[in-house]
Design an enzyme around this catalytic site. Structure first.
Site, PDB file in Angstrom:
ATOM      1  N   TYR A  53     -52.600  21.932  20.766  1.00 28.58           N
ATOM      2  CA  TYR A  53     -51.432  21.420  21.136  1.00 28.58           C
ATOM      3  C   TYR A  53     -50.664  21.519  19.528  1.00 28.58           C
ATOM      4  O   TYR A  53     -49.229  21.458  19.774  1.00 28.58           O
ATOM      5  CB  TYR A  53     -51.204  20.183  21.766  1.00 28.58           C
ATOM      6  CG  TYR A  53     -51.635  20.548  23.511  1.00 28.58           C
ATOM      7  CD1 TYR A  53     -50.424  21.200  23.984  1.00 28.58           C
ATOM      8  CD2 TYR A  53     -52.831  20.131  23.750  1.00 28.58           C
ATOM      9  CE1 TYR A  53     -50.800  21.473  25.454  1.00 28.58           C
ATOM     10  CE2 TYR A  53     -53.062  20.463  25.120  1.00 28.58           C
ATOM     11  CZ  TYR A  53     -52.178  21.171  25.939  1.00 28.58           C
ATOM     12  OH  TYR A  53     -52.344  21.656  27.199  1.00 28.58           O
ATOM     13  N   ARG A  56     -49.215  24.704  19.062  1.00 28.80           N
ATOM     14  CA  ARG A  56     -48.058  24.984  19.990  1.00 28.80           C
ATOM     15  C   ARG A  56     -46.950  24.112  19.441  1.00 28.80           C
ATOM     16  O   ARG A  56     -45.856  24.630  19.475  1.00 28.80           O
ATOM     17  CB  ARG A  56     -48.382  24.775  21.346  1.00 28.80           C
ATOM     18  CG  ARG A  56     -49.548  25.619  21.802  1.00 28.80           C
ATOM     19  CD  ARG A  56     -49.773  25.621  23.313  1.00 28.80           C
ATOM     20  NE  ARG A  56     -48.631  25.931  24.053  1.00 28.80           N
ATOM     21  CZ  ARG A  56     -48.392  25.653  25.104  1.00 28.80           C
ATOM     22  NH1 ARG A  56     -49.195  25.101  26.105  1.00 28.80           N
ATOM     23  NH2 ARG A  56     -47.408  26.124  25.981  1.00 28.80           N
ATOM     24  N   GLN A  91     -40.720  24.319  34.003  1.00 29.60           N
ATOM     25  CA  GLN A  91     -42.183  24.035  33.691  1.00 29.60           C
ATOM     26  C   GLN A  91     -42.767  24.158  32.329  1.00 29.60           C
ATOM     27  O   GLN A  91     -44.004  24.013  32.038  1.00 29.60           O
ATOM     28  CB  GLN A  91     -43.261  25.202  34.336  1.00 29.60           C
ATOM     29  CG  GLN A  91     -42.803  25.144  36.084  1.00 29.60           C
ATOM     30  CD  GLN A  91     -43.246  26.480  36.630  1.00 29.60           C
ATOM     31  OE1 GLN A  91     -44.339  26.721  37.093  1.00 29.60           O
ATOM     32  NE2 GLN A  91     -42.578  27.429  36.846  1.00 29.60           N
ATOM     33  N   ASN A  92     -41.858  24.742  31.481  1.00 28.42           N
ATOM     34  CA  ASN A  92     -42.140  24.812  30.130  1.00 28.42           C
ATOM     35  C   ASN A  92     -42.166  23.363  29.509  1.00 28.42           C
ATOM     36  O   ASN A  92     -41.496  22.588  29.620  1.00 28.42           O
ATOM     37  CB  ASN A  92     -40.986  25.597  29.358  1.00 28.42           C
ATOM     38  CG  ASN A  92     -40.847  27.039  29.970  1.00 28.42           C
ATOM     39  OD1 ASN A  92     -41.956  27.231  30.656  1.00 28.42           O
ATOM     40  ND2 ASN A  92     -39.573  27.549  29.675  1.00 28.42           N
ATOM     41  N   HIS A 108     -44.073  19.758  33.663  1.00 35.20           N
ATOM     42  CA  HIS A 108     -45.381  19.714  33.106  1.00 35.20           C
ATOM     43  C   HIS A 108     -45.410  19.019  31.753  1.00 35.20           C
ATOM     44  O   HIS A 108     -46.144  19.184  31.171  1.00 35.20           O
ATOM     45  CB  HIS A 108     -45.651  21.251  32.946  1.00 35.20           C
ATOM     46  CG  HIS A 108     -45.901  22.093  34.301  1.00 35.20           C
ATOM     47  ND1 HIS A 108     -46.270  23.310  34.376  1.00 35.20           N
ATOM     48  CD2 HIS A 108     -46.312  21.500  35.334  1.00 35.20           C
ATOM     49  CE1 HIS A 108     -46.221  23.664  35.586  1.00 35.20           C
ATOM     50  NE2 HIS A 108     -46.377  22.727  36.410  1.00 35.20           N
ATOM     51  N   CYS A 116     -49.373   7.205  25.483  1.00 31.93           N
ATOM     52  CA  CYS A 116     -50.410   6.225  25.407  1.00 31.93           C
ATOM     53  C   CYS A 116     -50.977   6.039  26.658  1.00 31.93           C
ATOM     54  O   CYS A 116     -50.332   5.680  27.562  1.00 31.93           O
ATOM     55  CB  CYS A 116     -49.900   4.784  24.868  1.00 31.93           C
ATOM     56  SG  CYS A 116     -51.244   3.470  24.552  1.00 31.93           S
ATOM     57  N   GLY A 176     -38.152  33.506  35.000  1.00 29.23           N
ATOM     58  CA  GLY A 176     -39.226  33.669  34.370  1.00 29.23           C
ATOM     59  C   GLY A 176     -40.474  32.926  34.689  1.00 29.23           C
ATOM     60  O   GLY A 176     -41.280  32.306  33.782  1.00 29.23           O
ATOM     61  N   THR A 177     -40.919  32.912  35.968  1.00 28.67           N
ATOM     62  CA  THR A 177     -42.055  32.320  36.292  1.00 28.67           C
ATOM     63  C   THR A 177     -42.819  33.137  37.120  1.00 28.67           C
ATOM     64  O   THR A 177     -42.365  33.728  38.164  1.00 28.67           O
ATOM     65  CB  THR A 177     -41.681  30.622  36.915  1.00 28.67           C
ATOM     66  OG1 THR A 177     -43.032  30.274  37.305  1.00 28.67           O
ATOM     67  CG2 THR A 177     -40.658  30.887  38.111  1.00 28.67           C
ATOM     68  N   LEU A 203     -39.513  39.933  34.878  1.00 25.10           N
ATOM     69  CA  LEU A 203     -39.867  41.386  34.486  1.00 25.10           C
ATOM     70  C   LEU A 203     -40.405  42.039  35.838  1.00 25.10           C
ATOM     71  O   LEU A 203     -39.972  43.134  35.852  1.00 25.10           O
ATOM     72  CB  LEU A 203     -40.913  41.362  33.288  1.00 25.10           C
ATOM     73  CG  LEU A 203     -40.228  40.649  31.954  1.00 25.10           C
ATOM     74  CD1 LEU A 203     -41.374  40.835  30.956  1.00 25.10           C
ATOM     75  CD2 LEU A 203     -39.086  41.012  31.584  1.00 25.10           C
TER      76      LEU A 203
HETATM   77  N1  APR Z   1     -37.299  37.322  30.885  1.00 25.51           N
HETATM   78  C1  APR Z   1     -37.826  36.980  32.353  1.00 25.51           C
HETATM   79  N2  APR Z   1     -38.890  36.897  32.631  1.00 25.51           N
HETATM   80  C2  APR Z   1     -39.791  37.205  31.897  1.00 25.51           C
HETATM   81  C3  APR Z   1     -39.786  37.544  30.622  1.00 25.51           C
HETATM   82  C4  APR Z   1     -38.403  37.524  30.035  1.00 25.51           C
HETATM   83  N3  APR Z   1     -38.231  37.916  28.712  1.00 25.51           N
HETATM   84  N4  APR Z   1     -41.044  37.873  30.015  1.00 25.51           N
HETATM   85  C5  APR Z   1     -41.897  37.265  30.849  1.00 25.51           C
HETATM   86  N5  APR Z   1     -41.406  37.232  32.133  1.00 25.51           N
HETATM   87  C6  APR Z   1     -41.848  36.476  33.328  1.00 25.51           C
HETATM   88  C7  APR Z   1     -43.190  37.522  33.465  1.00 25.51           C
HETATM   89  O1  APR Z   1     -42.774  38.721  34.342  1.00 25.51           O
HETATM   90  C8  APR Z   1     -43.929  36.557  34.614  1.00 25.51           C
HETATM   91  O2  APR Z   1     -43.476  36.505  36.073  1.00 25.51           O
HETATM   92  O3  APR Z   1     -42.201  35.382  33.216  1.00 25.51           O
HETATM   93  C9  APR Z   1     -43.263  35.079  33.975  1.00 25.51           C
HETATM   94  C10 APR Z   1     -44.335  34.106  33.201  1.00 25.51           C
HETATM   95  O4  APR Z   1     -45.276  34.037  33.749  1.00 25.51           O
HETATM   96  P1  APR Z   1     -46.668  32.874  33.470  1.00 25.51           P
HETATM   97  O5  APR Z   1     -46.819  33.207  32.081  1.00 25.51           O
HETATM   98  O6  APR Z   1     -47.318  32.669  34.561  1.00 25.51           O
HETATM   99  O7  APR Z   1     -45.684  31.498  33.229  1.00 25.51           O
HETATM  100  P2  APR Z   1     -45.208  30.289  34.455  1.00 25.51           P
HETATM  101  O8  APR Z   1     -44.989  30.968  35.605  1.00 25.51           O
HETATM  102  O9  APR Z   1     -44.198  29.352  33.490  1.00 25.51           O
HETATM  103  O10 APR Z   1     -46.680  29.442  34.377  1.00 25.51           O
HETATM  104  C11 APR Z   1     -46.686  28.270  35.186  1.00 25.51           C
HETATM  105  O11 APR Z   1     -48.819  27.897  34.380  1.00 25.51           O
HETATM  106  O12 APR Z   1     -50.020  28.130  32.381  1.00 25.51           O
HETATM  107  C12 APR Z   1     -49.456  27.361  33.440  1.00 25.51           C
HETATM  108  O13 APR Z   1     -48.848  25.135  33.182  1.00 25.51           O
HETATM  109  C13 APR Z   1     -48.545  26.337  32.587  1.00 25.51           C
HETATM  110  O14 APR Z   1     -46.120  25.970  32.980  1.00 25.51           O
HETATM  111  C14 APR Z   1     -47.328  26.836  33.126  1.00 25.51           C
HETATM  112  C15 APR Z   1     -47.562  27.321  34.354  1.00 25.51           C
END
Ligand code: APR
Length: 237
Positions: A53, A56, A91-92, A108, A116, A176-177, A203
């Site tokens: 962490y 990060r 979730q970021n 998250h 603490c 973006g999830t 994407l």
């Molecule tokens: N613009 C839009 N979407 C994007 C981009 C971009 N530039 N780059 C990547 N992506 C998309 C990918 O296609 C994918 O669908 O964002 C998504 C990222 O997916 P993950 O890496 O799984 O991220 P996330 O969904 O936020 O993960 C959820 O899982 O790892 C744990 O706790 C952590 O909060 C996180 C949770």
């Protein structure tokens, strides 16, 4: 008055230069991230978890909010000024939405905070780059403070606020999830079931996409600013 909920994931910050876990192959120094981001790992090897962490957190000092973060902050300002309800759930654990000026439900947790586990004084804000060593609670002296991160197997934060927002939502947008990590992955379906119009930007099509969702393919920085203009024109007029 419109009720809008936005859910963001790692993809919105990818354009600022923060790699998504899954992009990096889910590995850090040979460890599966799922083996580092857990309460069990913290109990077994807190130094390892702390280093992960700390690294990060240090990255936060090297990145800036991008055009998608700024566009979402503008969406919030203009919708709220027009009397609409707006909820941004992320979730970021980075602080890029906050630095762009958004109010965020960080479900998250947040890299820039420590917690603490003993006393009610609870939260401690930390700089982007912090000392090598663990930090102690300034109120009760307990050490180490733990990252204010929801680890695998833990319950996300602010679920009551989130549920209330999603049950009343009219416009729901996921950005973006991957739609793979619950409970956030279920929000799209819950919003649909509540009768909301739904949009998804990513994407590639996420696992939880449905034919009723409008899929906006492409990078968030390319898609979201122009889409925010369209939403504002449609939703406020
Ligand atoms: N613009 C839009 N979407 C994007 C981009 C971009 N530039 N780059 C990547 N992506 C998309 C990918 O296609 C994918 O669908 O964002 C998504 C990222 O997916 P993950 O890496 O799984 O991220 P996330 O969904 O936020 O993960 C959820 O899982 O790892 C744990 O706790 C952590 O909060 C996180 C949770």
């Amino acid at each position: 008055m419109t009720s809008v909920v936005i859910l963001t994931g790692a993809g919105v910050s990818a354009d600022s230069g923060l790699a998504t876990f899954r992009d990096a192959g889910g590995l850090w120094e040979g460890h599966h991230v799922e083996d580092v981001a857990t309460p069990e790992a913290w109990a077994r090897d807190p130094s390892l978890v702390w280093r992960f962490y700390q690294m990060r957190r240090a990255q936060l000092g090297e990145v800036e909010p991008n055009a998608a973060h700024h566009a979402l902050a503008r969406l919030e300002t203009e919708l709220v000024a027009a009397g609409s309800s707006f909820t941004l759930i992320s979730q970021n654990v980075d602080d890029l939405h906050q630095r762009a000026g958004s109010n965020v439900i960080a479900m998250h947790g947040q890299l820039a905070r420590l917690r603490c586990t003993v006393c009610a004084a609870g939260m401690h804000d930390v700089e982007h780059v912090e000392p090598e060593q663990f930090l102690a609670c300034s109120a009760c002296g307990h050490s180490p403070l733990r990252p204010d991160i929801v680890w695998f197997g833990e319950i996300p934060l602010h679920m009551d606020l989130i549920e209330r927002a999603i049950l009343n939502v009219e416009k729901f947008v996921a950005i973006g999830t991957s739609g793979a990590v619950y409970p956030a992955a279920a929000f799209l379906q819950v919003a649909r079931a509540a009768g909301a119009e739904t949009w998804v930007n990513s994407l590639e099509e996420p696992e939880n996409l449905d034919p009723r969702d409008r899929f906006l393919a492409g990078r968030a920085v390319d898609v979201i600013p122009a889409q925010v203009d369209r939403w504002l024109a449609e939703w406020i007029g």
